[in-house]
Design a protein around this motif. Structure first.
Motif, PDB file in Angstrom:
ATOM      1  N   ILE A  49      33.480 100.926  15.303  1.00 57.56           N
ATOM      2  CA  ILE A  49      34.094  99.653  15.680  1.00 57.56           C
ATOM      3  C   ILE A  49      34.461  98.915  14.390  1.00 57.56           C
ATOM      4  O   ILE A  49      33.626  98.771  13.491  1.00 57.56           O
ATOM      5  CB  ILE A  49      33.142  98.772  16.511  1.00 57.56           C
ATOM      6  N   VAL A  50      35.720  98.500  14.316  1.00 55.42           N
ATOM      7  CA  VAL A  50      36.187  97.796  13.120  1.00 55.42           C
ATOM      8  C   VAL A  50      36.477  96.339  13.482  1.00 55.42           C
ATOM      9  O   VAL A  50      37.074  96.059  14.529  1.00 55.42           O
ATOM     10  CB  VAL A  50      37.456  98.470  12.543  1.00 55.42           C
ATOM     11  N   GLY A  51      36.040  95.440  12.624  1.00 52.46           N
ATOM     12  CA  GLY A  51      36.350  94.021  12.798  1.00 52.46           C
ATOM     13  C   GLY A  51      37.398  93.596  11.778  1.00 52.46           C
ATOM     14  O   GLY A  51      37.414  94.107  10.652  1.00 52.46           O
ATOM     15  N   ILE A  52      38.279  92.700  12.192  1.00 51.78           N
ATOM     16  CA  ILE A  52      39.275  92.158  11.256  1.00 51.78           C
ATOM     17  C   ILE A  52      39.201  90.640  11.338  1.00 51.78           C
ATOM     18  O   ILE A  52      39.257  90.076  12.432  1.00 51.78           O
ATOM     19  CB  ILE A  52      40.702  92.628  11.618  1.00 51.78           C
ATOM     20  N   VAL A  53      39.055  89.988  10.202  1.00 50.08           N
ATOM     21  CA  VAL A  53      39.081  88.521  10.173  1.00 50.08           C
ATOM     22  C   VAL A  53      40.378  88.099   9.497  1.00 50.08           C
ATOM     23  O   VAL A  53      40.648  88.507   8.361  1.00 50.08           O
ATOM     24  CB  VAL A  53      37.880  87.942   9.394  1.00 50.08           C
ATOM     25  N   GLY A  54      41.177  87.298  10.204  1.00 49.44           N
ATOM     26  CA  GLY A  54      42.473  86.864   9.656  1.00 49.44           C
ATOM     27  C   GLY A  54      43.578  87.746  10.189  1.00 49.44           C
ATOM     28  O   GLY A  54      43.935  88.755   9.595  1.00 49.44           O
ATOM     29  N   LEU A  55      44.113  87.361  11.365  1.00 51.18           N
ATOM     30  CA  LEU A  55      45.120  88.217  12.020  1.00 51.18           C
ATOM     31  C   LEU A  55      46.520  87.753  11.633  1.00 51.18           C
ATOM     32  O   LEU A  55      47.224  87.115  12.403  1.00 51.18           O
ATOM     33  CB  LEU A  55      44.909  88.188  13.536  1.00 51.18           C
ATOM     34  N   GLY A  56      46.907  88.070  10.401  1.00 49.53           N
ATOM     35  CA  GLY A  56      48.249  87.743   9.923  1.00 49.53           C
ATOM     36  C   GLY A  56      49.011  89.015   9.621  1.00 49.53           C
ATOM     37  O   GLY A  56      48.830  90.031  10.303  1.00 49.53           O
ATOM     38  N   LEU A  57      49.859  88.972   8.604  1.00 41.83           N
ATOM     39  CA  LEU A  57      50.652  90.155   8.248  1.00 41.83           C
ATOM     40  C   LEU A  57      49.751  91.369   7.974  1.00 41.83           C
ATOM     41  O   LEU A  57      49.922  92.431   8.580  1.00 41.83           O
ATOM     42  CB  LEU A  57      51.509  89.857   7.007  1.00 41.83           C
TER      43      LEU A  57
ATOM     44  N   ARG B  96      57.276  88.094   4.742  1.00 46.64           N
ATOM     45  CA  ARG B  96      56.944  87.377   5.973  1.00 46.64           C
ATOM     46  C   ARG B  96      55.432  87.188   6.065  1.00 46.64           C
ATOM     47  O   ARG B  96      54.673  87.877   5.400  1.00 46.64           O
ATOM     48  CB  ARG B  96      57.472  88.162   7.180  1.00 46.64           C
ATOM     49  N   SER B  97      55.003  86.267   6.903  1.00 48.86           N
ATOM     50  CA  SER B  97      53.564  86.086   7.076  1.00 48.86           C
ATOM     51  C   SER B  97      53.246  85.707   8.515  1.00 48.86           C
ATOM     52  O   SER B  97      54.142  85.416   9.308  1.00 48.86           O
ATOM     53  CB  SER B  97      53.041  85.013   6.106  1.00 48.86           C
ATOM     54  N   GLY B  98      51.940  85.749   8.836  1.00 48.18           N
ATOM     55  CA  GLY B  98      51.488  85.422  10.181  1.00 48.18           C
ATOM     56  C   GLY B  98      51.506  86.639  11.097  1.00 48.18           C
ATOM     57  O   GLY B  98      52.049  87.689  10.751  1.00 48.18           O
ATOM     58  N   ILE B  99      50.913  86.466  12.273  1.00 46.87           N
ATOM     59  CA  ILE B  99      50.750  87.595  13.201  1.00 46.87           C
ATOM     60  C   ILE B  99      52.090  88.193  13.630  1.00 46.87           C
ATOM     61  O   ILE B  99      52.206  89.393  13.856  1.00 46.87           O
ATOM     62  CB  ILE B  99      49.918  87.174  14.430  1.00 46.87           C
ATOM     63  N   GLU B 100      53.128  87.341  13.719  1.00 48.42           N
ATOM     64  CA  GLU B 100      54.438  87.843  14.139  1.00 48.42           C
ATOM     65  C   GLU B 100      54.981  88.872  13.153  1.00 48.42           C
ATOM     66  O   GLU B 100      55.819  89.694  13.501  1.00 48.42           O
ATOM     67  CB  GLU B 100      55.451  86.680  14.273  1.00 48.42           C
ATOM     68  N   ALA B 101      54.517  88.790  11.904  1.00 48.25           N
ATOM     69  CA  ALA B 101      55.034  89.691  10.867  1.00 48.25           C
ATOM     70  C   ALA B 101      54.312  91.042  10.859  1.00 48.25           C
ATOM     71  O   ALA B 101      54.730  91.957  10.151  1.00 48.25           O
ATOM     72  CB  ALA B 101      54.889  89.026   9.502  1.00 48.25           C
ATOM     73  N   ALA B 102      53.240  91.181  11.673  1.00 48.85           N
ATOM     74  CA  ALA B 102      52.470  92.444  11.670  1.00 48.85           C
ATOM     75  C   ALA B 102      53.350  93.605  12.113  1.00 48.85           C
ATOM     76  O   ALA B 102      54.146  93.472  13.042  1.00 48.85           O
ATOM     77  CB  ALA B 102      51.267  92.300  12.612  1.00 48.85           C
ATOM     78  N   GLU B 103      53.224  94.732  11.424  1.00 51.34           N
ATOM     79  CA  GLU B 103      54.074  95.879  11.765  1.00 51.34           C
ATOM     80  C   GLU B 103      53.343  97.195  11.529  1.00 51.34           C
ATOM     81  O   GLU B 103      52.428  97.273  10.712  1.00 51.34           O
ATOM     82  CB  GLU B 103      55.373  95.837  10.936  1.00 51.34           C
ATOM     83  N   ARG B 104      53.764  98.228  12.253  1.00 48.80           N
ATOM     84  CA  ARG B 104      53.216  99.579  12.063  1.00 48.80           C
ATOM     85  C   ARG B 104      53.754 100.162  10.763  1.00 48.80           C
ATOM     86  O   ARG B 104      54.846  99.840  10.330  1.00 48.80           O
ATOM     87  CB  ARG B 104      53.643 100.507  13.210  1.00 48.80           C
TER      88      ARG B 104
END
Ligand code: NAP
Length: 282
Positions: free
Chosen positions: A2-10, A119-127
């Motif tokens: 199980i992996v945790g991520i803190v800070g869901l941005g780019l 870009r930044s923030g969750i909207e900028a997240a990409e595969r």
């Protein structure tokens, strides 16, 4: 695992997308409720919360907050974690972060993916953000080998190219190729805006094309992240900036003296040796 991520941005969001595609369970914590909702909607995490208590049972945690929130996040996480949990961060400067965080948690491994966009923030997240990208780990002599190996296994699964070095060496190297370019690029934009004739400025803005786009790109990124990067790596950055200023003075002198042969030799050298940096397409 199980992996945790803190800070869901780019970076944190892109990591979540990648890990979940490998059927790894991902629990995400971010500052804003709205970000947690988007992370769930986009399938970036299995569960999301604004409370770090969500991460009580995780094996590995990636801290993907801005640099100035990494230390306090480690401190706030500690009461919830199992002693075997491994914490790593993705901050773009390593000296201060490792110095502050390694004494707080034995299984702390400093890290920095050399990947990103403006870009930044969750909207900028990409595969695919980490595929074939360099990823630096900066363990100290006291970092347990098993903790480093566990992070390496995850990074290999992302397709990243792993590098190891000390935090100080990391900071000097990235000052040259990442932090100095941000400051120079910002200086370029600001210098152009300093044109006092409004007609010339307007024409320059209309004519700006691929050359200006490439050289100004990193100066147009997130201001808070840029300021944090300068603050957390200020010694190495200043060292690079002073050396840059010397080279700039040298170039100015060649132009003032109309020494075109010397300028051309200098440009021949930079043309040849640019290819020694990175593996980006040329
Ligand atoms: P980002 O897109 O702004 O994402 C950071 C996210 O952290 C924000 O979206 C914010 O989410 C969340 N956050 C802020 N404070 C928080 C807190 N106290 N607790 C929990 N979440 C918090 O930034 P990024 O580009 O991903 O950068 C994140 C880290 O990666 C930085 O340390 C940076 O140095 C490093 N890095 C960046 C790049 C790059 O090119 N951008 C490359 C390599 C490394 P909310 O929406 O919930 O407020």
């Amino acid at each position: 695992m199980i992996v945790g991520i803190v800070g869901l941005g780019l970076i944190g969001g892109s990591l979540g997308l990648e890990l979940r595609s490998q059927s790894i369970t991902v629990l995400g914590v971010s500052r804003r409720e709205e970000t947690c909702e988007i992370a769930l909607e986009r399938g970036i995490v299995d569960q999301a919360s604004t409370s770090l208590s969500l991460l009580a049972a995780v094996d590995v945690i990636f801290i993907c907050t801005p640099l100035d929130k990494i230390r306090e996040t480690v401190e706030q996480l500690i009461p919830y974690l199992q002693t075997s949990a491994i914490i790593t961060d993705v901050g773009s400067a390593k000296g201060i972060i490792v110095e502050e965080c390694a004494p707080l948690w034995q299984n702390f491994v400093g890290g920095h993916p050399m990947a990103g966009t403006e870009r930044s923030g969750i909207e900028a997240a990409e595969r695919g953000l980490f595929k074939d990208a360099a990823y630096v780990l900066t363990p100290t002599e006291r970092t347990p080998t098993e903790a480093v190996q566990a992070i390496e296994a995850i990074l290999r699964s992302l397709g990243a190219n792993i590098h190891h070095c000390t935090p100080a060496i990391h900071d000097r190297a990235v000052a040259w190729i990442s932090h100095l370019p941000v400051i120079i690029s910002a200086g370029l934009i600001e210098s152009c805006l300093g044109e006092t004739d409004p007609n010339i400025l307007e024409l320059a803005q209309e004519l700006a094309s691929s050359g200006f786009r490439d050289t100004s790109r990193v100066g147009g990124g997130d201001p808070h992240l840029g300021a944090m990067m300068a603050q957390y790596n200020h010694q190495a950055l200043l060292r690079s900036l002073f050396q840059y200023r010397q080279h700039l003075d040298h170039l100015i002198k060649q132009i003032e003296q109309e020494n075109w042969d010397s300028l051309e030799k200098c440009l021949e050298k930079t043309q040849k040796r640019r290819s020694h940096f990175g593996n980006f397409s040329r």
